[in-house]
Design a protein around this motif. Sequence first.
Motif, mmCIF file in Angstrom:
data_model
loop_
_atom_site.group_PDB
_atom_site.id
_atom_site.type_symbol
_atom_site.label_atom_id
_atom_site.label_comp_id
_atom_site.label_asym_id
_atom_site.label_seq_id
_atom_site.Cartn_x
_atom_site.Cartn_y
_atom_site.Cartn_z
ATOM 1 N N TYR A 1 -1.601 -7.858 -4.893
ATOM 2 C CA TYR A 1 -0.539 -8.843 -5.030
ATOM 3 C C TYR A 1 -0.462 -9.399 -6.443
ATOM 4 O O TYR A 1 0.628 -9.562 -7.009
ATOM 5 N N TYR B 1 2.984 2.197 3.137
ATOM 6 C CA TYR B 1 2.204 2.029 4.370
ATOM 7 C C TYR B 1 1.964 0.583 4.742
ATOM 8 O O TYR B 1 1.667 0.279 5.895
ATOM 9 N N GLU B 2 2.028 -0.301 3.782
ATOM 10 C CA GLU B 2 1.892 -1.729 4.080
ATOM 11 C C GLU B 2 2.760 -2.490 3.094
ATOM 12 O O GLU B 2 2.736 -2.220 1.896
ATOM 13 N N LEU B 3 3.493 -3.464 3.600
ATOM 14 C CA LEU B 3 4.297 -4.284 2.696
ATOM 15 C C LEU B 3 3.416 -5.247 1.927
ATOM 16 O O LEU B 3 3.762 -5.677 0.832
ATOM 17 N N ASP B 4 2.284 -5.624 2.510
ATOM 18 C CA ASP B 4 1.429 -6.644 1.891
ATOM 19 C C ASP B 4 -0.026 -6.218 2.035
ATOM 20 O O ASP B 4 -0.606 -6.329 3.107
ATOM 21 N N ALA B 5 -0.590 -5.717 0.947
ATOM 22 C CA ALA B 5 -1.978 -5.250 0.989
ATOM 23 C C ALA B 5 -2.943 -6.353 0.582
ATOM 24 O O ALA B 5 -4.144 -6.127 0.538
ATOM 25 N N GLY B 6 -2.426 -7.527 0.274
ATOM 26 C CA GLY B 6 -3.300 -8.651 -0.049
ATOM 27 C C GLY B 6 -3.692 -8.684 -1.507
ATOM 28 O O GLY B 6 -3.118 -7.992 -2.350
ATOM 29 N N LEU B 7 -4.656 -9.537 -1.793
ATOM 30 C CA LEU B 7 -5.101 -9.711 -3.168
ATOM 31 C C LEU B 7 -6.010 -8.564 -3.608
ATOM 32 O O LEU B 7 -6.272 -8.395 -4.791
ATOM 33 N N VAL B 8 -6.461 -7.768 -2.627
ATOM 34 C CA VAL B 8 -7.249 -6.573 -2.919
ATOM 35 C C VAL B 8 -8.407 -6.875 -3.856
ATOM 36 O O VAL B 8 -8.638 -6.152 -4.824
ATOM 37 N N THR C 1 -4.840 3.322 6.020
ATOM 38 C CA THR C 1 -4.661 2.041 5.310
ATOM 39 C C THR C 1 -5.924 1.190 5.264
ATOM 40 O O THR C 1 -5.984 0.235 4.501
ATOM 41 N N ALA D 1 3.155 -1.823 9.600
ATOM 42 C CA ALA D 1 3.347 -1.847 8.145
ATOM 43 C C ALA D 1 3.754 -3.234 7.669
ATOM 44 O O ALA D 1 3.521 -3.593 6.515
ATOM 45 N N PRO E 1 0.528 -8.381 7.415
ATOM 46 C CA PRO E 1 -0.314 -8.405 6.207
ATOM 47 C C PRO E 1 -1.674 -7.751 6.454
ATOM 48 O O PRO E 1 -2.247 -7.869 7.543
ATOM 49 N N HIS E 2 -2.171 -7.100 5.432
ATOM 50 C CA HIS E 2 -3.435 -6.373 5.525
ATOM 51 C C HIS E 2 -4.584 -7.269 5.988
ATOM 52 O O HIS E 2 -5.488 -6.820 6.691
ATOM 53 N N TYR F 1 0.493 -18.017 -2.277
ATOM 54 C CA TYR F 1 0.131 -16.750 -1.642
ATOM 55 C C TYR F 1 -1.324 -16.734 -1.215
ATOM 56 O O TYR F 1 -1.669 -16.284 -0.118
ATOM 57 N N ARG G 1 0.880 -1.174 0.000
ATOM 58 C CA ARG G 1 0.000 0.000 0.000
ATOM 59 C C ARG G 1 0.909 1.214 0.000
ATOM 60 O O ARG G 1 1.802 1.334 0.834
ATOM 61 N N ILE H 1 -3.464 7.292 -0.612
ATOM 62 C CA ILE H 1 -2.761 6.027 -0.374
ATOM 63 C C ILE H 1 -3.534 4.904 -1.049
ATOM 64 O O ILE H 1 -4.715 4.704 -0.761
ATOM 65 N N ARG I 1 10.507 0.720 3.635
ATOM 66 C CA ARG I 1 10.183 0.653 5.068
ATOM 67 C C ARG I 1 11.293 -0.014 5.862
ATOM 68 O O ARG I 1 11.461 0.238 7.040
ATOM 69 N N GLU J 1 -2.831 -15.990 2.468
ATOM 70 C CA GLU J 1 -3.759 -14.884 2.732
ATOM 71 C C GLU J 1 -5.039 -15.384 3.402
ATOM 72 O O GLU J 1 -5.604 -14.719 4.264
ATOM 73 N N TYR K 1 -2.996 5.492 11.533
ATOM 74 C CA TYR K 1 -2.554 4.441 10.607
ATOM 75 C C TYR K 1 -3.757 3.677 10.054
ATOM 76 O O TYR K 1 -3.815 3.350 8.867
ATOM 77 N N ARG L 1 9.233 -5.508 -4.802
ATOM 78 C CA ARG L 1 7.815 -5.137 -4.838
ATOM 79 C C ARG L 1 7.631 -3.669 -5.120
ATOM 80 O O ARG L 1 6.664 -3.250 -5.747
ATOM 81 N N PRO M 1 10.297 -4.223 9.407
ATOM 82 C CA PRO M 1 8.946 -4.619 8.995
ATOM 83 C C PRO M 1 8.972 -5.874 8.123
ATOM 84 O O PRO M 1 8.057 -6.691 8.190
#
Lengths: 397, 397
Positions: A47, A24-31, B112, B76, B79-80, B47, A2, A42, A310, B51, B108, A186, B178
């Motif tokens: 992924y 803000y996030e290393l892993d925002a998921g499959l979204v 996010t 951060a 994982p989301h 993955y 993110r 933001i 980060r 998740e 935060y 990433r 992180p």
Amino acid sequence: MRIEVPREAERLGATLFYGVQQVYELDAGLVRGEAEALDRIIQPVAYEAIEAVCSAMAVVVPVRGERIKLLEGVLAGIPHACLVIVVSNSDREPIDRFTLELNAVLKYRRLTGKQVVVVHQRDAVLADALVEAGYEALLDESGRVRHGKAEGMLVATLLAALAGKRYIGFIDSDNYFPGAVLEYVREYAAGLLARHSDYAMVRIHWHSKPKIVREALFFAKFGRATVVTNRFLNALIGYYTGFETEVIRTGNAGEHAMTMELALKLSHASGYAVETRHFVDLLERFGSILENPSPDVLDQYVEVFQIESRNPHMHDISKGDRHIGSMMAASLGVLYSSPICPPELRAEIVAELRRRRLLRKDELPPAPTLYPPLERVDLEAFAEGVAGEPFTAALLR
Amino acid sequence: MRIEVPREAERLGATLFYGVQQVYELDAGLVRGEAEALDRIIQPVAYEAIEAVCSAMAVVVPVRGERIKLLEGVLAGIPHACLVIVVSNSDREPIDRFTLELNAVLKYRRLTGKQVVVVHQRDAVLADALVEAGYEALLDESGRVRHGKAEGMLVATLLAALAGKRYIGFIDSDNYFPGAVLEYVREYAAGLLARHSDYAMVRIHWHSKPKIVREALFFAKFGRATVVTNRFLNALIGYYTGFETEVIRTGNAGEHAMTMELALKLSHASGYAVETRHFVDLLERFGSILENPSPDVLDQYVEVFQIESRNPHMHDISKGDRHIGSMMAASLGVLYSSPICPPELRAEIVAELRRRRLLRKDELPPAPTLYPPLERVDLEAFAEGVAGEPFTAALLR
């Protein structure tokens, strides 16, 4: 991942330099279904989108005698979807260090199924193929590819082009944190996903660099050479736009990635000048500053993204800080030697380097060695020259 | 993530301790169609599977005055998809540190959209709800939840159960990387995906811990307290199986995760004893060692996975190593006090602690404070007690 949308940008001719973007996030998921909200600063980067970029990306890992334990960690950190090109300039005698590296990487490849290619940049096959391809500039008097990290990066770029990759990224082999390596790749992907142009570059602004100060760790944010390089690059941009700026934060960023179109179009420098040269090259050729515009007038902007990682950047610090001075001199030498550098800035550069005792009274800042753009390489001839090699087979797998 | 299948296991009654598993890739991709090959020792973990586990997992971050910059980095890295429960025991006066934390986390969360809940463990609402729920053991003479990290972890476990989470993991809030946090959570998920039982635990064996030695970094692999704890835990297991073993490598692993079923069934210890107690508790109750088996006879094995992370573990080292001795005494005290500890081992523990001057001549190793299993809590009454609180609303979002 993110990541913030860039808040500012500086434009000069066909170049577009975006301000630093925070993560803000290393892993925002499959979204799934989380749509891009245009009013949000933001944004999630899904992924699956990152993986799609990774599978079109070659990640180049230059090696020269770094510890194999660290190299193995770097490989573990690079996403599986990427093609990895390890380009080594390690000694072959008296002890054959390269064969150690090769065996370690081949074992890793067998265990993980990851696509990893290893090549020694002094391999005669490469040099001969470059001659066939009409690009002898990279060779030294012995007829082999020159020693040097930049030269290895150029060879690897050609190999990535052979493999049909759309993107190329660079990761140093002495990184202690595989998790930081994963993050950089990433971020390359996140930047490249945000591009509007075929000519785009992503540069990493390190979160911090841990140093040992009085028996404790201090997380330095501002690299000593980088601060100076950035100041002069920003002064250069401000000179032409008429607005003072701090937009450039990655003047010496070793961690960077680009589209193959841009990688083939740049004229790269050797040694410590390579990263700073990216900016100067873009401005010289696409910044509409010089009176005779380059023959490469683009129909698109060149976009430069700068992303703040980060993770702290923790690499092998046993090398120490001997190179700070050389790096500063080389970086400022790039600016000094460019026809776009105004006389006022030239004088300031000389004063800065003299003040730091990096330049004697009778000396001028060093001009970089420049290589012609790789687009002049006859890729078909190069491919023919390396056909049948084990690394070529692995590339085309 | 690409991870090795455990090569060895020790079994005692209904407990199953797997040997350490190594990680070969932090990111193995979506692994479309890459089937599990039964003859391969290294398996990809897709993955999307990771998740799915994350979205059923609460990650608990205990806080007590750690720097907020570090806490933000930890957030951060998670994982989301996870629910994050920050359980704080920071000071509220003379300066209200907790409100600083709360505001940072709420900001935060707004930026996010991550599901993050913050609660102070000394909040009277929590204590009152625990009384209603028939679980006063956690309270001190002031009628509030006791100070202590373990106590905060127990409160957070109940909140995770309220939120309907299937898994619970713990991450310290003073981690500088992180990327290491992200790795730990993925390893929790990878372990939990490999379980065959509803009662499973994953413990992280740190790759290394950077220390400053003679103005340079040394990557220590073997924690000083952990080495001793592991030696005695392995001796205990060997005593009953009749085979000497080194299977236990994570006797003091703060980084761990479990299924909610297991978390509710364990009787947890307070202080430094908490992690070692996990093993001893499992052996006491499910190891078929004691003559009167516990009333909790399981119809399944309890599985303990141990995964070696790839990233070094770099936490706030300003706290120094003052606690090594207390940690060792508390950990060995757990073993010493257990009815399953054979007299020979008791004598060795006393000798070890005396030799290290952690025990005076007339002292015995400290017995841990144990809390009854959380399954005795009346969750409905607890839910009613915290209904209407902002953190409850955030939990049930």
